[in-house]
Structures are given as structure tokens and as C-alpha cells.
Design a protein around this motif. Structure first.
Motif, PDB file in Angstrom:
ATOM      1  N   TYR A 141      -0.032  28.456  84.313  1.00 25.19           N
ATOM      2  CA  TYR A 141      -0.994  29.516  84.005  1.00 25.19           C
ATOM      3  C   TYR A 141      -2.148  28.959  83.167  1.00 25.19           C
ATOM      4  O   TYR A 141      -3.320  29.279  83.411  1.00 25.19           O
ATOM      5  CB  TYR A 141      -0.311  30.646  83.232  1.00 25.19           C
ATOM      6  N   VAL A 142      -1.805  28.138  82.182  1.00 25.83           N
ATOM      7  CA  VAL A 142      -2.831  27.535  81.321  1.00 25.83           C
ATOM      8  C   VAL A 142      -3.728  26.608  82.147  1.00 25.83           C
ATOM      9  O   VAL A 142      -4.946  26.586  81.972  1.00 25.83           O
ATOM     10  CB  VAL A 142      -2.180  26.764  80.158  1.00 25.83           C
ATOM     11  N   LEU A 143      -3.102  25.858  83.067  1.00 28.16           N
ATOM     12  CA  LEU A 143      -3.867  24.954  83.930  1.00 28.16           C
ATOM     13  C   LEU A 143      -4.877  25.723  84.781  1.00 28.16           C
ATOM     14  O   LEU A 143      -6.031  25.307  84.924  1.00 28.16           O
ATOM     15  CB  LEU A 143      -2.926  24.168  84.833  1.00 28.16           C
ATOM     16  N   LEU A 144      -4.448  26.856  85.335  1.00 22.14           N
ATOM     17  CA  LEU A 144      -5.353  27.663  86.154  1.00 22.14           C
ATOM     18  C   LEU A 144      -6.574  28.112  85.352  1.00 22.14           C
ATOM     19  O   LEU A 144      -7.715  27.978  85.805  1.00 22.14           O
ATOM     20  CB  LEU A 144      -4.609  28.889  86.701  1.00 22.14           C
ATOM     21  N   ALA A 145      -6.319  28.626  84.144  1.00 20.35           N
ATOM     22  CA  ALA A 145      -7.422  29.115  83.310  1.00 20.35           C
ATOM     23  C   ALA A 145      -8.329  27.972  82.870  1.00 20.35           C
ATOM     24  O   ALA A 145      -9.570  28.078  82.948  1.00 20.35           O
ATOM     25  CB  ALA A 145      -6.854  29.838  82.094  1.00 20.35           C
ATOM     26  N   ALA A 146      -7.728  26.862  82.425  1.00 19.98           N
ATOM     27  CA  ALA A 146      -8.521  25.722  81.943  1.00 19.98           C
ATOM     28  C   ALA A 146      -9.325  25.094  83.063  1.00 19.98           C
ATOM     29  O   ALA A 146     -10.486  24.687  82.872  1.00 19.98           O
ATOM     30  CB  ALA A 146      -7.600  24.688  81.301  1.00 19.98           C
TER      31      ALA A 146
END
Length: 456
Positions: A141-146
Motif C-alpha cells: 500500500y505504501v509503495l502504491l502511494a509513494a
């Protein structure tokens, strides 16, 4: 043995002071940092990055190890002996060549890895990998946002997200697929979570296609197809009477979720992403290939298809004698294979000169050749034998699964991790625990295979 006893006593004291729910949170958090290891290279010095990985590994051991629980478990000797051969080979070569990194690798394989296996067995294979999978999902999820905020547009050639290169992204996606399939298996009756995991799998496939990583795509497809095939076989084996309408509905929901997610991901990471680049130029992670945006969706798909099939057309797109299909790896493999001896080498890389390529310093691009070259032929043979043993155990596990009609979580995690490791192990030299993600999952998933019996 005295060192193992000392380490076990120390970690056991830490373990007793931590509540069960807190342990799961710590495990998930540690896995989020471990998954972010490749990204940390962009922001942290190598020494500090290594420190983060060591701290995460130490935290895992401190949380999961319970000496009393381990005493009720019987472990198989073959994987322990083979990993010890690898570890001792590195220790010997490290001392002989005075290479501190080899000594550290030897300690990890000969001491830390066996201790982790016993800790996972004591903690519970299912509980450990459930927490790990949740941590991996959080990191995704963090990867998608970043990536949406800081990474390049999806239409760039060899899409990298916020990773250093497309291969690092491919390794990440392989492990993320494993985690999603593992969680999906545990949430068959939760429709909302199933739809969420279908959507995440779809986004993984989109990123993988645009990364142009053939190795990652093969591994991910093998994981998904293998999982679906086993579920279908068990469904038939258990003679479940499912109305044809329910089957069509479930398949339709899955297909619709995949298609909608793919369109949304492409829309967010191409036109919307290009607008974000204009609005927030100061936070963009720039690399040399950022400008290669490729054009329309059709052009991007055709470009990916052309790259995935390169070398399968008789090398007509390459120069005479050029190894197009393996991207020059064939010459590298031959060069390293010729230099494998009883004793290893002081450096893991070497100069390689081919007909159409020159590498001033490169690794073996193959785990088995790399181990044989770095730590000696015994380490390479031990790795091959270990993988053969794992294959035998998985075949036995598959037969037992079909006969019993139940898919055990231990077999599932071992199978997914092994499939996810085999493909990159042929084309890359990533063998190290906590440094290379597919290798990390493979080494830790052995804990699901090397336990004969565990008294609960």
C-alpha cells in the motif's frame, strides 16, 4: 552449540516480555521494513541500510524464539546439514581471504538461519507467515502511494516504481504475490477482502508487465496458476456441489475486478501521474529513463510484448552471435562456471568479455554458480541438493494435500516461496537472507518443511 544456547537464552528473555498481539504487530512492521530494503538504497548510505536490515532480523528472532516450545519439535537433518555446509564454506573462505562480508554470511547461514527456523516452528508457521504477509501487504500500500507521488509514469520503458531498477521491483512483486495468495487462501469466505486481494493482484500484474521483467512475470504467473490449479483439484476432490451460476458469478467478479483495477492503475499512473509531475516536480525521483514515456496504451503493450519475446524469433533483432534471449547471461554463466573450484574467490564479481558485451565487474547472475564461485564448489552443490530436497518434499506435500483434501498453510507458503525463488535464482545472484526478497522468503519458508513434528 554453546553459542546457540547463549543466543536462545537471550532471545527467550526478550520473547517472554512481549504480548502475543504486540508480537504480531512487531513482525508485520519488521517485514514492512525488510520489503522496503531495496528502496532504502535510494535514501540511506549502505552502512545505515545494512544496520536497518540487521535490526529487523534481530527483532524477528527476539520476538519469535521460545526455547521451551522448540524442545517439543523434531527437525529434519538434511536441510540443516546443507545450510551448514554453505555457512561453513563462507566462513572458511572469509577467514582464508580475510573478507569480513563472507564471515558475516557464514554466521548468518550456520547460526542465525537454524535459529530462525526453530523460532518460526515455536511461534507457529501459520501465525508467523500470516503476520509477515500482512506486513508485506502494508508495504505494498505504501509503495502504491509513494510511486504515484514520487515515481516515474507507468509508461516509461522498464518501469521501476520507486526502486533502483526494474529487477528490484520484480523481486518485490514476486514476494507480494506470495503474500496476497497466502492471505487470499485464509479469506475465502470474506467477499470484501477477496475483491481487495483480486484488485491488488491485478495491480501487481500491471506493474510487472510494464517493468519488462520476464523473470518476475514467469514467477508470478507460476504462483497464481499453481495456486488456482490446486484449489480446483481440491474442489473436485472434495466433491463440492457448487451451482454453475455461483461459479460463473465468482469468475465474473474476479475477471471484472482484474479489468477495472488494470484500467484504474493505468489511468492513475500515466495521465494523472504526469500531472503530479508538473504540480510537484521537487519530490520526483528522477532517473535517466524517465523521459521514455512510450506513447499510447497500445504502443506500451506492444513494446512490452516485443521485449518479453525477444530472442524467441531466431535472434533476428540482435547482432551476429549476440545472446538476446538471456540478455548476455549465457556468456557470464560460462565464464563463472569455468572458474569454480574447491576454494572460492576473494570477490563475488569478475571481469567478463563477450563477443558483443564487456563487463568490467559483474556477478554470476545465477545463485548456484555464484555460491560455487564465491564459497567453493561444495557450497554450490549443497544449494543444488537443498533445492532438490525441497522439490521432493513439495511433491510429497502435494500428494498428501490431494489425498487429504486440505491445503495446509505450511505447504502453501513453502510452495509459493520456492516457485517465487526458482525463477530469479536462475537469472540473478541474489542468495542472501534479508537482502534479496525472493531468497529471504525461500530460506524462511524452509521452516515449514524441516519440522517433522511439533508438540503443541
Amino acid at each position: 552449540m554453546h553459542i546457540l544456547s547463549l543466543l536462545s537464552c537471550t532471545t527467550e528473555r526478550i520473547n517472554k516480555k512481549i504480548a502475543s498481539r504486540t508480537k504480531n504487530c512487531i513482525l508485520a512492521l519488521c517485514w514492512s521494513f525488510i520489503m522496503a530494503n531495496s528502496v532504502l538504497r535510494l535514501f540511506l548510505p549502505s552502512d545505515l541500510q545494512y544496520m536497518v536490515v540487521v535490526l529487523c532480523g534481530t527483532a524477528l528472532l527476539g520476538v519469535i524464539f521460545d526455547r521451551n516450545a522448540c524442545e517439543g519439535c523434531l527437525f529434519r537433518r538434511i536441510p540443516l546439514i546443507l545450510t551448514e555446509v554453505i555457512g561453513i564454506s563462507f566462513l572458511f573462505n572469509g577467514i582464508y581471504y580475510r573478507v569480513l562480508a563472507y564471515i558475516a554470511v557464514g554466521i548468518i547461514f550456520s547460526l542465525l538461519l537454524p535459529l530462525l527456523h526453530r523460532g518460526i516452528a515455536a511461534y507457529g508457521v501459520s501465525a508467523f507467515f500470516t503476520a509477515a504477509s500482512r506486513g508485506i501487504l502494508i508495504s505494498y500500500y505504501v509503495l502504491l502511494a509513494a510511486s504515484l507521488l514520487c515515481g516515474p509514469a507507468l509508461s516509461m520503458s522498464h518501469y521501476t516504481a520507486i526502486f533502483e531498477n526494474a529487477n528490484s521491483l520484480g523481486d518485490y512483486l514476486i514476494v507480494a504475490t506470495m503474500a496476497l495468495l497466502y492471505l487470499l487462501n485464509n479469506t475465502d469466505h470474506n467477499r470484501k477482502k477477496c475483491v481487495l486481494y483480486y484488485a491488488m493482484l491485478s495491480s501487481l500484474l500491471v506493474f510487472c508487465v510494464f517493468s519488462y521483467s520476464r523473470t518476475a512475470l514467469l514467477a508470478i504467473l507460476a504462483q497464481i496458476v499453481g495456486y488456482v490449479a490446486v484449489k480446483i483439484i481440491l474442489h473436485i476432490r472434495n466433491k463440492k456441489r457448487t451451482h454453475i451460476g455461483a461459479v460463473v458469478k465468482k469468475a465474473g467478479v474476479m475477471l471484472l475486478t482484474f479489468l477495472v483495477t488494470a484500467c484504474v492503475v493505468y489511468g492513475l499512473f500515466v495521465p494523472v501521474k504526469k500531472q503530479i509531475e508538473q504540480w510537484l516536480p521537487s519530490i520526483q525521483i528522477r532517473i535517466e529513463k524517465d523521459g521514455l514515456h512510450g506513447g499510447s496504451f497500445k504502443d506500451n503493450i506492444m513494446g512490452a510484448g516485443s521485449y518479453f519475446t525477444k530472442g524467441l524469433d531466431g535472434n533476428k533483432n540482435g547482432n551476429a552471435g549476440e545472446d538476446v534471449f538471456t540478455s548476455g547471461r549465457k556468456g557470464i554463466w560460462m565464464s563463472f562456471a569455468k572458474e569454480i573450484k574447491i576454494l572460492g574467490h576473494a570477490s563475488e564479481s569478475r571481469e567478463v568479455i563477450e563477443v558483443d558485451r564487456y563487463y568490467k565487474s559483474t556477478n554470476a547472475h545465477n545463485v548456484y554458480l555464484q555460491l560455487g564461485y564465491s564459497a567453493g564448489i561444495l557450497a554450490g552443490i549443497a544449494m543444488i541438493l537443498l533445492l532438490a530436497w525441497v522439490a521432493v518434499m513439495l511433491i510429497k506435500g502435494l500428494i498428501e494435500t490431494i489425498q487429504s483434501g486440505k491445503l495446509s498453510e505450511g505447504f502453501l507458503i513453502a510452495a509459493l516461496s520456492t516457485v517465487g525463488f526458482i525463477f530469479p535464482s536462475i537469472t540473478s545472484a541474489g542468495y542472501m537472507l534479508f537482502t534479496y526478497l525472493p531468497a529471504t522468503m525461500f530460506w524462511l519458508s524452509l521452516s515449514a518443511l524441516d519440522v517433522k513434528k511439533c508438540r503443541q
